[in-house]
Design a protein around this motif. Structure first.
Motif, mmCIF file in Angstrom:
data_model
loop_
_atom_site.group_PDB
_atom_site.id
_atom_site.type_symbol
_atom_site.label_atom_id
_atom_site.label_comp_id
_atom_site.label_asym_id
_atom_site.label_seq_id
_atom_site.Cartn_x
_atom_site.Cartn_y
_atom_site.Cartn_z
ATOM 1 N N ASP A 431 -18.248 31.173 13.105
ATOM 2 C CA ASP A 431 -18.055 30.193 13.934
ATOM 3 C C ASP A 431 -17.170 30.172 14.106
ATOM 4 O OD1 ASP A 431 -20.649 29.101 12.406
ATOM 5 O OD2 ASP A 431 -19.090 28.436 11.022
ATOM 6 N N LEU A 432 -16.050 30.953 14.024
ATOM 7 C CA LEU A 432 -14.537 30.856 14.497
ATOM 8 C C LEU A 432 -14.617 32.158 15.959
ATOM 9 C CD1 LEU A 432 -11.955 31.514 11.983
ATOM 10 C CD2 LEU A 432 -12.084 29.916 13.409
ATOM 11 N N LEU A 433 -15.492 33.558 15.994
ATOM 12 C CA LEU A 433 -16.050 33.992 17.023
ATOM 13 C C LEU A 433 -16.455 33.574 17.700
ATOM 14 C CD1 LEU A 433 -16.650 37.113 14.747
ATOM 15 C CD2 LEU A 433 -14.186 36.796 16.286
ATOM 16 N N LYS A 434 -17.586 32.672 17.391
ATOM 17 C CA LYS A 434 -17.826 31.972 18.570
ATOM 18 C C LYS A 434 -17.167 30.952 19.537
ATOM 19 C CE LYS A 434 -22.667 32.240 16.104
ATOM 20 N NZ LYS A 434 -23.264 30.845 15.365
ATOM 21 N N VAL A 435 -16.324 30.576 18.012
ATOM 22 C CA VAL A 435 -15.190 29.313 19.059
ATOM 23 C C VAL A 435 -14.868 30.695 20.570
ATOM 24 C CG1 VAL A 435 -13.860 27.636 18.892
ATOM 25 C CG2 VAL A 435 -15.408 27.710 17.801
ATOM 26 N N ASP A 436 -14.102 31.416 20.010
ATOM 27 C CA ASP A 436 -13.552 32.069 20.803
ATOM 28 C C ASP A 436 -14.430 32.531 21.705
ATOM 29 O OD1 ASP A 436 -11.394 31.988 18.865
ATOM 30 O OD2 ASP A 436 -11.484 33.915 17.658
ATOM 31 N N LEU A 437 -14.701 32.672 21.804
ATOM 32 C CA LEU A 437 -15.984 33.469 23.062
ATOM 33 C C LEU A 437 -16.372 32.267 24.241
ATOM 34 C CD1 LEU A 437 -17.905 35.404 24.390
ATOM 35 C CD2 LEU A 437 -19.346 34.472 22.804
ATOM 36 N N TRP A 438 -16.813 30.731 23.316
ATOM 37 C CA TRP A 438 -16.981 29.955 24.523
ATOM 38 C C TRP A 438 -15.760 29.449 24.990
ATOM 39 C CZ3 TRP A 438 -20.509 27.694 26.677
ATOM 40 C CH2 TRP A 438 -22.020 28.407 26.118
ATOM 41 N N LYS A 439 -14.050 30.084 24.433
ATOM 42 C CA LYS A 439 -13.022 29.443 25.161
ATOM 43 C C LYS A 439 -12.839 30.003 25.931
ATOM 44 C CE LYS A 439 -10.092 28.135 21.421
ATOM 45 N NZ LYS A 439 -8.772 28.087 19.755
ATOM 46 N N GLU A 440 -12.497 31.872 25.681
ATOM 47 C CA GLU A 440 -12.988 32.642 26.562
ATOM 48 C C GLU A 440 -14.026 32.357 27.850
ATOM 49 O OE1 GLU A 440 -10.437 35.264 26.817
ATOM 50 O OE2 GLU A 440 -10.001 34.632 25.047
ATOM 51 N N LYS A 441 -14.743 31.511 27.702
ATOM 52 C CA LYS A 441 -15.903 31.163 28.507
ATOM 53 C C LYS A 441 -15.155 30.735 29.867
ATOM 54 C CE LYS A 441 -20.577 33.731 27.270
ATOM 55 N NZ LYS A 441 -21.460 32.954 26.840
ATOM 56 N N MET A 442 -14.544 29.246 28.849
ATOM 57 C CA MET A 442 -14.353 28.505 29.662
ATOM 58 C C MET A 442 -13.250 28.765 30.557
ATOM 59 S SD MET A 442 -16.254 25.854 28.924
ATOM 60 C CE MET A 442 -15.240 23.952 29.718
ATOM 61 N N LEU A 443 -12.202 29.811 29.989
ATOM 62 C CA LEU A 443 -11.309 29.700 30.743
ATOM 63 C C LEU A 443 -11.497 30.451 32.245
ATOM 64 C CD1 LEU A 443 -8.745 30.989 27.876
ATOM 65 C CD2 LEU A 443 -8.406 29.255 29.747
ATOM 66 N N LEU A 444 -12.724 31.363 31.627
ATOM 67 C CA LEU A 444 -13.078 32.253 33.131
ATOM 68 C C LEU A 444 -13.741 31.544 34.091
ATOM 69 C CD1 LEU A 444 -13.578 34.970 34.707
ATOM 70 C CD2 LEU A 444 -15.469 35.210 33.093
ATOM 71 N N TYR A 445 -14.155 29.709 33.073
ATOM 72 C CA TYR A 445 -15.060 29.028 34.151
ATOM 73 C C TYR A 445 -14.073 28.506 35.191
ATOM 74 C CZ TYR A 445 -17.726 25.363 35.686
ATOM 75 O OH TYR A 445 -18.342 24.115 36.374
ATOM 76 N N LYS A 446 -12.848 27.931 34.881
ATOM 77 C CA LYS A 446 -11.791 27.556 35.646
ATOM 78 C C LYS A 446 -11.323 27.902 36.429
ATOM 79 C CE LYS A 446 -10.251 24.199 31.430
ATOM 80 N NZ LYS A 446 -9.574 23.700 30.746
ATOM 81 N N ASP A 447 -10.698 29.700 36.200
ATOM 82 C CA ASP A 447 -11.009 29.956 36.685
ATOM 83 C C ASP A 447 -11.746 30.933 38.010
ATOM 84 O OD1 ASP A 447 -7.629 30.566 35.624
ATOM 85 O OD2 ASP A 447 -9.086 32.989 34.528
ATOM 86 N N VAL A 448 -12.698 30.429 37.925
ATOM 87 C CA VAL A 448 -13.651 31.058 39.734
ATOM 88 C C VAL A 448 -13.720 29.794 40.393
ATOM 89 C CG1 VAL A 448 -16.148 31.648 39.753
ATOM 90 C CG2 VAL A 448 -14.884 32.640 37.800
#
Length: 506
Positions: A431-448
């Motif tokens: 579950d923690l790995l999934k959370v970290d993955l979504w965090k990275e996706k959200m940061l990438l989305y904000k940058d884009v």
């Protein structure tokens, strides 16, 4: 009308038995209507060629289908032999502990203390299924045992007690080694004579060999771990890959114990001075001296006679050697015992292979000191969590079938798919790995979608959602509608003080 003429159990047979008609080979005899539909010879030849090709494909399918069931016939004796191996393997502590770990990790209770989670949009369906699993089947007690049995044998058969008014009201464990599963056409090809149903080639059946009892598919819950196609229609045990290694480990451990018991004790050499005694008298003299020490005679318990043939030297007895030199140094010498008792590299090598086959981290089987601060097994090894998830999916597949049978008997025919069953994921790390993955996706989305300062953002929000989150156009449209609705709700909540002037609570 036809539906009203069938009983509830006949309708269950139509659902869980073989659905559809037995495939028939294509016919080359065109009907009158078909002949009238075309006057083009080319079209006629094309249709005829298509039927010929269909016939060829049908014959090929029949050959492959027959070969698969012949494979099942050959596997049956091996299946019985493997079951006996699984029974013996459980007496090995490492394997017994592995089975316990499989069962415990697969049936971990959630924070509310429930092993099985039930999700449904209908409160009534949820309450009916909760009563079924918690009260009728007592899933918190039985599911760990069913899971352990499934991991041990690869299969687990339970007989469901059914009532046309109350649904599933209980279950009984059946012996795995005596229950057989027959699928489409297997009873005829395997030459089974104890199945009395005339329609035995068109559906799924279960038989109890020693009792000569046949069961309908909706009477039996067959949990199975699908993995090796050679073992179809049965499952594959989690112990299957370790059978050969387990036998090697037993032989190696027995050889190690034999070596330790025969070579570990120290022995002493007593040098007996015989002087100028005749050679023929030396053996008797030394024997007489030795008999005064540790040698013990073996007495036959039936006759009371002393059997000198079995008067062998014990592992802790000493040697008596005649010497003629009176100046012989060290009249008593000590033979050291085995000095390489700590060399067990061969045992450790086989143990590593056993652990690899069991797919359980070595630490938790007792081969090494425990590490970590009380973290779960799946937290230590994420790969083991995937193994547990595969076991859970196999168990949930049959639990869904039992739930559908229960709802069908109670009359909820239109809502048999209005629920979802789940088991607790034992790995918080996943579950923690999934959370970290979504965090990275959200940061990438904000940058884009953020304007870097030149008035032009790198990409549109629609492009980012499609390529970063993997959403489709319909999912993006639905998300925009939900955001619009949430904004409207937020504006309405701001007016709450003017809508509700006084709550009356205080």
């Amino acid at each position: 009308m036809a539906k009203q003429n069938l009983t509830i159990f006949q309708r269950l047979t139509k659902i869980f038995g073989y659905q559809g008609q037995t495939p028939q080979p294509p016919s080359f005899n065109f009907s009158k209507e078909e002949l009238l539909t075309t006057s083009d010879p080319m079209e006629y030849e094309r249709e005829r060629l298509k039927l010929q090709q269909s016939q060829y494909l049908f014959d090929k399918w029949a050959k492959v289908d027959n070969s698969m069931y012949n494979q099942s016939v050959y596997y049956e004796p091996n299946r019985i032999a493997s079951y006996y191996d699984y029974e013996s393997m459980e007496y090995t502590p490492e394997i017994a502990a592995a089975l316990d770990i499989y069962a415990e990790e697969s049936t971990t209770p959630n924070e509310d203390g429930f092993i099985l989670q039930i999700y449904s949009e209908s409160k009534r369906i949820k309450s009916v299924l909760a009563d079924l699993f918690n009260n009728s089947l007592d899933i918190n007690t039985n599911l760990p045992m069913w899971t352990r049995n499934t991991c041990k044998y690869g299969d687990n058969f339970i007989y469901l007690r059914l009532d046309p008014e109350k649904g599933v009201i209980g279950s009984i464990q059946l012996p795995n080694i005596e229950v057989e599963r027959y699928e489409l056409g297997m009873s005829e090809r395997m030459g089974t004579s104890n199945i009395k149903t005339p329609d035995n080639s068109k559906g799924l059946k279960f038989t109890w060999k020693s009792r000569n009892i046949e069961f309908q598919p909706w009477e039996i819950g067959h949990f199975r771990l699908l993995g090796d196609d050679r073992k179809l229609p049965y499952g594959t045990s989690m112990l299957e890959k370790s059978r050969r290694t387990w036998k090697q480990l037993l032989l190696s451990e027995d050889a190690m114990l034999i070596y330790r018991t025969s070579r570990a004790p120290e022995r002493r050499i007593f040098k007996v001075y015989v002087g100028n005694m005749e050679d023929d008298d030396i053996e008797a003299y030394v024997q007489r001296v030795a008999n005064k020490f540790k040698r013990e005679q073996i007495v036959d318990s039936k006759t009371g006679n002393v059997d000198m043939r079995f008067n062998q030297m014990a592992v802790d007895q000493d040697y008596f050697i005649p010497v003629r030199d009176p100046a012989q140094p060290s009249p008593i010498e000590t033979l050291p015992g085995a000095t390489n008792l700590s060399e067990i590299a061969d045992i450790e090598y086989i143990q590593k292979k056993l652990v690899t086959a069991l797919r359980i981290p070595k630490t938790f089987l007792g081969f090494e000191e425990t590490v970590g601060d009380g973290k779960s097994l799946a937290l230590q090894d994420i790969r083991f969590a995937r193994t547990i998830n595969r076991i859970q999916k196999s168990m949930l597949q049959e639990m869904n079938k039992i739930a559908i049978i229960h709802l069908f008997l109670l009359g909820f025919e239109e809502e048999v798919s209005n629920f979802t069953l789940g088991l607790t994921n034992p790995s918080t790390q996943a579950d923690l790995l999934k959370v970290d993955l979504w965090k990275e996706k959200m940061l990438l989305y904000k940058d884009v979608v953020t304007d870097p300062g030149n008035g032009i953002q790198p990409a549109s929000s629609t492009w980012a959602k499609k390529h970063i989150f993997g959403w489709s156009d319909d999912e993006i449209r639905t998300d925009l509608l939900q955001q619009r609705m949430e904004r409207a709700i937020g504006e309405e909540l701001k007016n709450t003080p003017t809508v509700i002037v006084k709550t009356g609570i205080f």
